[in-house]
Structures are given as C-alpha cells and as structure tokens.
Design an enzyme around this catalytic site. Structure first.
Site, PDB file in Angstrom:
ATOM      1  N   PHE A 119     -14.791   5.251   7.306  1.00 36.07           N
ATOM      2  CA  PHE A 119     -15.735   4.343   6.649  1.00 36.07           C
ATOM      3  C   PHE A 119     -16.638   3.727   7.727  1.00 36.07           C
ATOM      4  O   PHE A 119     -16.147   3.318   8.781  1.00 36.07           O
ATOM      5  CB  PHE A 119     -14.950   3.258   5.905  1.00 36.07           C
ATOM      6  CG  PHE A 119     -15.797   2.406   5.020  1.00 36.07           C
ATOM      7  CD1 PHE A 119     -16.214   2.858   3.784  1.00 36.07           C
ATOM      8  CD2 PHE A 119     -16.192   1.142   5.434  1.00 36.07           C
ATOM      9  CE1 PHE A 119     -17.012   2.070   2.969  1.00 36.07           C
ATOM     10  CE2 PHE A 119     -16.995   0.347   4.630  1.00 36.07           C
ATOM     11  CZ  PHE A 119     -17.395   0.814   3.391  1.00 36.07           C
ATOM     12  N   ASP A 189      -6.472   0.647   8.092  1.00 34.88           N
ATOM     13  CA  ASP A 189      -7.381   0.027   7.133  1.00 34.88           C
ATOM     14  C   ASP A 189      -6.901   0.443   5.739  1.00 34.88           C
ATOM     15  O   ASP A 189      -6.884   1.633   5.410  1.00 34.88           O
ATOM     16  CB  ASP A 189      -8.823   0.486   7.378  1.00 34.88           C
ATOM     17  CG  ASP A 189      -9.826  -0.256   6.489  1.00 34.88           C
ATOM     18  OD1 ASP A 189      -9.437  -0.678   5.377  1.00 34.88           O
ATOM     19  OD2 ASP A 189     -10.989  -0.399   6.907  1.00 34.88           O
ATOM     20  N   TYR A 214     -11.617  -7.165  -2.851  1.00 30.82           N
ATOM     21  CA  TYR A 214     -12.486  -6.995  -4.034  1.00 30.82           C
ATOM     22  C   TYR A 214     -12.414  -5.620  -4.673  1.00 30.82           C
ATOM     23  O   TYR A 214     -13.097  -5.372  -5.649  1.00 30.82           O
ATOM     24  CB  TYR A 214     -13.937  -7.322  -3.690  1.00 30.82           C
ATOM     25  CG  TYR A 214     -14.509  -6.605  -2.476  1.00 30.82           C
ATOM     26  CD1 TYR A 214     -14.955  -5.301  -2.575  1.00 30.82           C
ATOM     27  CD2 TYR A 214     -14.594  -7.246  -1.246  1.00 30.82           C
ATOM     28  CE1 TYR A 214     -15.468  -4.644  -1.475  1.00 30.82           C
ATOM     29  CE2 TYR A 214     -15.101  -6.601  -0.132  1.00 30.82           C
ATOM     30  CZ  TYR A 214     -15.535  -5.300  -0.249  1.00 30.82           C
ATOM     31  OH  TYR A 214     -16.027  -4.658   0.846  1.00 30.82           O
ATOM     32  N   LYS A 215     -11.607  -4.712  -4.125  1.00 26.21           N
ATOM     33  CA  LYS A 215     -11.509  -3.370  -4.711  1.00 26.21           C
ATOM     34  C   LYS A 215     -10.366  -3.364  -5.729  1.00 26.21           C
ATOM     35  O   LYS A 215     -10.469  -4.031  -6.757  1.00 26.21           O
ATOM     36  CB  LYS A 215     -11.365  -2.341  -3.594  1.00 26.21           C
ATOM     37  CG  LYS A 215     -12.646  -2.246  -2.767  1.00 26.21           C
ATOM     38  CD  LYS A 215     -12.550  -1.344  -1.557  1.00 26.21           C
ATOM     39  CE  LYS A 215     -13.905  -1.283  -0.835  1.00 26.21           C
ATOM     40  NZ  LYS A 215     -13.813  -0.639   0.482  1.00 26.21           N
ATOM     41  N   ARG A 359     -17.700  10.060  -7.444  1.00 23.76           N
ATOM     42  CA  ARG A 359     -16.384   9.459  -7.168  1.00 23.76           C
ATOM     43  C   ARG A 359     -15.959   8.576  -8.328  1.00 23.76           C
ATOM     44  O   ARG A 359     -16.759   7.803  -8.858  1.00 23.76           O
ATOM     45  CB  ARG A 359     -16.539   8.639  -5.882  1.00 23.76           C
ATOM     46  CG  ARG A 359     -15.267   8.071  -5.334  1.00 23.76           C
ATOM     47  CD  ARG A 359     -15.548   7.283  -4.069  1.00 23.76           C
ATOM     48  NE  ARG A 359     -16.144   5.975  -4.386  1.00 23.76           N
ATOM     49  CZ  ARG A 359     -16.108   4.912  -3.585  1.00 23.76           C
ATOM     50  NH1 ARG A 359     -15.544   5.002  -2.398  1.00 23.76           N
ATOM     51  NH2 ARG A 359     -16.651   3.781  -3.938  1.00 23.76           N
TER      52      ARG A 359
HETATM   53  C1  LIG Z   1     -14.656  -1.194   1.446  1.00 25.41           C
HETATM   54  C2  LIG Z   1     -14.205  -0.949   2.837  1.00 25.41           C
HETATM   55  C3  LIG Z   1     -14.452  -1.870   3.852  1.00 25.41           C
HETATM   56  C4  LIG Z   1     -15.267  -3.098   3.530  1.00 25.41           C
HETATM   57  O1  LIG Z   1     -15.486  -3.937   4.602  1.00 25.41           O
HETATM   58  P1  LIG Z   1     -16.272  -5.315   4.344  1.00 25.41           P
HETATM   59  O2  LIG Z   1     -16.154  -6.029   5.596  1.00 25.41           O
HETATM   60  O3  LIG Z   1     -15.633  -5.965   3.165  1.00 25.41           O
HETATM   61  O4  LIG Z   1     -17.681  -4.966   3.981  1.00 25.41           O
HETATM   62  C5  LIG Z   1     -13.958  -1.625   5.107  1.00 25.41           C
HETATM   63  N1  LIG Z   1     -13.267  -0.494   5.374  1.00 25.41           N
HETATM   64  C6  LIG Z   1     -13.016   0.434   4.411  1.00 25.41           C
HETATM   65  C7  LIG Z   1     -12.230   1.647   4.742  1.00 25.41           C
HETATM   66  C8  LIG Z   1     -13.494   0.243   3.130  1.00 25.41           C
HETATM   67  O5  LIG Z   1     -13.270   1.152   2.198  1.00 25.41           O
END
Ligand SMILES: *Cc1c(COP(=O)(O)O)cnc(C)c1O
Length: 400
Positions: A119, A189, A214-215, A359
């Site tokens: 990511f 992560d 938030y996911k 997705r």
């Molecule tokens: C959604 C996501 C993030 C989000 O990071 P933010 O700091 O909340 O923007 C980070 N890493 C992964 C792998 C994600 O899927």
C-alpha cells in the site's frame, strides 16, 4: 447455480445494528465501513452533553483514557493483551513511529525490508522514516523475494498482512519467524485484516502492528488507528514523536521528556475525542461479535461472488484458498473502472483500483448471502450485456 454452502447465519441479527441505505448492496466496507445505528447518538452525546455541558471536566470523565480504553476493547480482535494496544493517530503516523523506533533499537541494523506493491503509504512512510535515521535505508523487493532479502542488516520487516488490491494474505507466523531468524523485528500492517480474519499477534510472536479504524472496524471516516507493541518490547522501544501525551507525567508540565510506561508513550498529542466516540461504538459492537463465526460466513460470501464473477468470465486475482486471502475479492479486467461504475449505478457499491482491478469487500456483519447472490447476478448481467460500455461509465474522473 447450486452451492453446497453453509448458509446458517448466526450473524444475521447484527444487520439491524447498521444504518444502510435502501436499495444499496454495500461491497466497500473494506474501504469505509458503514454507519452503526448507535453511532449518531453516541457522537451527539459526546458533542452536546460531554463537550457542551461538561466542558473541560470531560477530560477527567473518560476523554483522557480513551486511547488506552479503546485499545483494550480492540485487543481481543488482534489476539493481543489489553495492555499491548493503543488507539490514536492515523495508520500512517503509527507506521512512522513504529519504524523509527525499530531502527533505533538496534543501531547495528540499518535496513527496513518491505514488499514492492505494498500500500503506497507504507512505502512512503518507510522512505520518510529512513530519511530521519542516519545510515538507514529501505529495501523494497518483490513478494517472493522477501524472505531471501532478510539478513544481518535488517532492522525490521514491514509487510501488509492482507494485500489491499489482491487480498493475498501472508502467513503471519511463518514470516514473523523468518524475520526473527534473521534477528529483525516484524511489523505488520493489519488495515485489511482487522475485523476481517481472526488474528493472533501474541501467538505468532509479532513485535509491532498497526491498522485502520475505518475499514472493517466501522469506526467512521478518518477514525483513529491503532498500534500494537508486544509486551516484551514496551520498555525498550520509544516513540520518535515524543509529545506531551506520551510523557510519564503530562500534567507535571516538565521541560524534559520522559516516556510513560506501557503503551501511553506512543501517544503524541491530544486525542481526537469525537472520532474516538464513533470508534468506541463500533468496538462495542465487535465485542458482541464472534470473529471466528464472521470469518466462516465471509468465506461463504466470498465463494458466492467468486462463482458469479468467474461464471461471467472475469479473472479472479484473489487466491482461492481461504488461508491465503482476506475478506475481499478482486477481479482483473481492462474495463474494471467502467464495470464498477455500471455496478454502482445498479446499487452495487464496490471500488476500482488502478489500473484494472474491480474490488469487492465481503463483510459478514451486515451482508446476507442473498444480497451477495443478488450482487453476483448484477455483476453477471453487467458483463454479459456489456452494460459497462454506456458512455456515462467511461469518465475516469468520476469519484468512486
Ligand atoms: C487503508 C490503509 C492505510 C491507511 O492509512 P491512513 O494513514 O489511514 O491513510 C494504510 N495501510 C494500508 C495497508 C491500508 O490498507
């Protein structure tokens, strides 16, 4: 199509705990979880009563403890002790803190190893972290070369447990063991894992982990994130963002910084109380949810959509083996963007990931087998009739 799927649904009563709009089949809860019905009242209470009436007294009536309290509520979903998790900041900020701390704890090791195609924020933050630590560097390799890239210079291995595009899932115990064998720390992560698949951070011997609120957790847009630090590291690692909220005695107003014991040292500034209020509702909902049962149902939902997409001729890029994937499914198609637009117009909300991925999140708390079956039929129809060719779906600027 006939399925021998188990459709018993012990989670069905949870559906009513979410406020989803009529006519929408929401397959994007892996990107932004929907609104729990109890959230508006809890946020209103935080604003009107706690802030409006209690004013500054709110800090002594639950606000100041929120990062630790919410960490404790999240811990069971991670397979962690309540004292190993803190809630606050963003995933990006927590990644930065964890990476710099890991680089500083073993000065003879200077390398962060991570995977190409991770990511974006993970790699961007790692770049920023190595720029802050003299001699440090970032080594990004294809995922099948990760284990071989570990060596005597590796300070920390940073991997995303469930890949945001493909949903491919690393073997957490095996990669953690490989990192440890090389003498490195393991940082996961869990943004696409927490609330999706059962986790056992303590059992796998993980050192550090971060993830999103938030996911799958449904904490609301921009919800505070979390950080896990294994008990055995808590006295040895320190946050590079040495803010006053992580001080042993923030209200002594001392000039010199002394990190708090335990997880509090990872706090930097004042916690976002309103965001915490929304996330706490979601965590209380999760406390009544059996993640093992959720994962069983998610697998059935996944199979329904996988069968429909494959029957429509789409290429599924997500591993079929449940042990090797998370709770979303991705199909590759050169017109994936137009396909997702056509689906959204028909009430099926998924998302597009450039350049060619459609997705869909299979989130068992509020999706029924029948809804996913209906989404599958709509997907099949959009492909079979080439409905995605309509001019209104060709605009790449459209926000999904
Ligand atoms: C959604 C996501 C993030 C989000 O990071 P933010 O700091 O909340 O923007 C980070 N890493 C992964 C792998 C994600 O899927």
């Amino acid at each position: 199509m006939t399925h021998s799927l188990d459709r018993t649904d012990p989670l069905a009563p949870l559906r009513d705990r979410f406020a989803l709009p009529d006519g929408v089949i929401y397959l994007d809860g892996n990107s932004l979880g929907p609104l729990p019905r109890a959230t508006p009242a809890a946020v209103a209470d935080a604003v009107e009563r706690q802030w409006g009436e209690r004013l500054i007294r709110g800090w002594n009536e639950g606000w100041i403890d929120a990062p630790v309290r919410l960490g404790g509520k999240l811990a069971p979903l991670l397979g962690a002790g309540a004292h190993e998790v803190i809630v606050g900041d963003s995933t990006s900020a927590n990644l930065f803190k964890a990476l710099v701390a890991a680089l500083r704890v073993s000065p003879e090791r200077r390398t962060i190893v991570s995977e190409a195609g991770n990511f974006p924020t993970d790699l961007h933050i790692a770049e920023g972290a190595v720029a802050c630590v003299p001699g440090a560097r970032l080594h990004v390799v294809p995922c099948d070369e990760v284990a071989a890239a570990l060596g005597p210079d590796t300070a920390v291995l940073l991997l995303t447990h469930v890949h945001y595009k493909t949903a491919r899932r690393w073997n957490m115990a095996a990669l953690t063991a490989a990192a440890h064998e090389a003498g490195a720390l393991m940082l996961w992560d869990l943004s696409h894992s927490v609330g999706a698949v059962p986790l056992d951070l303590d059992g796998a011997g993980v050192d550090l982990a971060v993830g999103c609120g938030y996911k799958y957790l449904n904490g609301g847009p921009g919800a505070p994130a979390f950080l896990y630090v294994a008990q055995r590291w808590q006295d040895r690692l320190a946050s590079p963002l040495s803010g006053w909220m992580g001080h042993a005695e923030p209200f002594a107003f001392a000039d010199a910084y002394h990190p708090a014991p335990g997880m509090k040292r990872w706090l930097a500034g004042t916690p976002p109380v309103l965001g915490m209020a929304a996330l706490e509702v979601a965590l209380d909902l999760w406390a009544q949810t059996d993640i093992a049962a959720a994962w069983v149902k998610a697998q059935a939902l996944w199979t329904i959509l996988a069968d429909a997409g494959t029957a429509a001729g789409l290429e599924c890029v997500t591993p079929a083996d449940p042990a090797e994937r998370g709770s979303h499914i991705s199909f590759r198609h050169p017109q994936a963007h137009a396909i997702v637009q056509a689906l959204i117009a028909r009430g099926v909300i998924g998302d597009f990931r450039a350049p060619d991925i459609a997705r869909f999140g299979l989130t068992p708390l509020y999706l029924s087998h029948a809804e996913v079956e209906r989404a599958g039929a709509i997907l099949h129809e959009v492909i079979a009739t080439e409905a995605w060719r309509a001019p209104e779906y060709q605009n790449r600027q459209a926000v999904t």
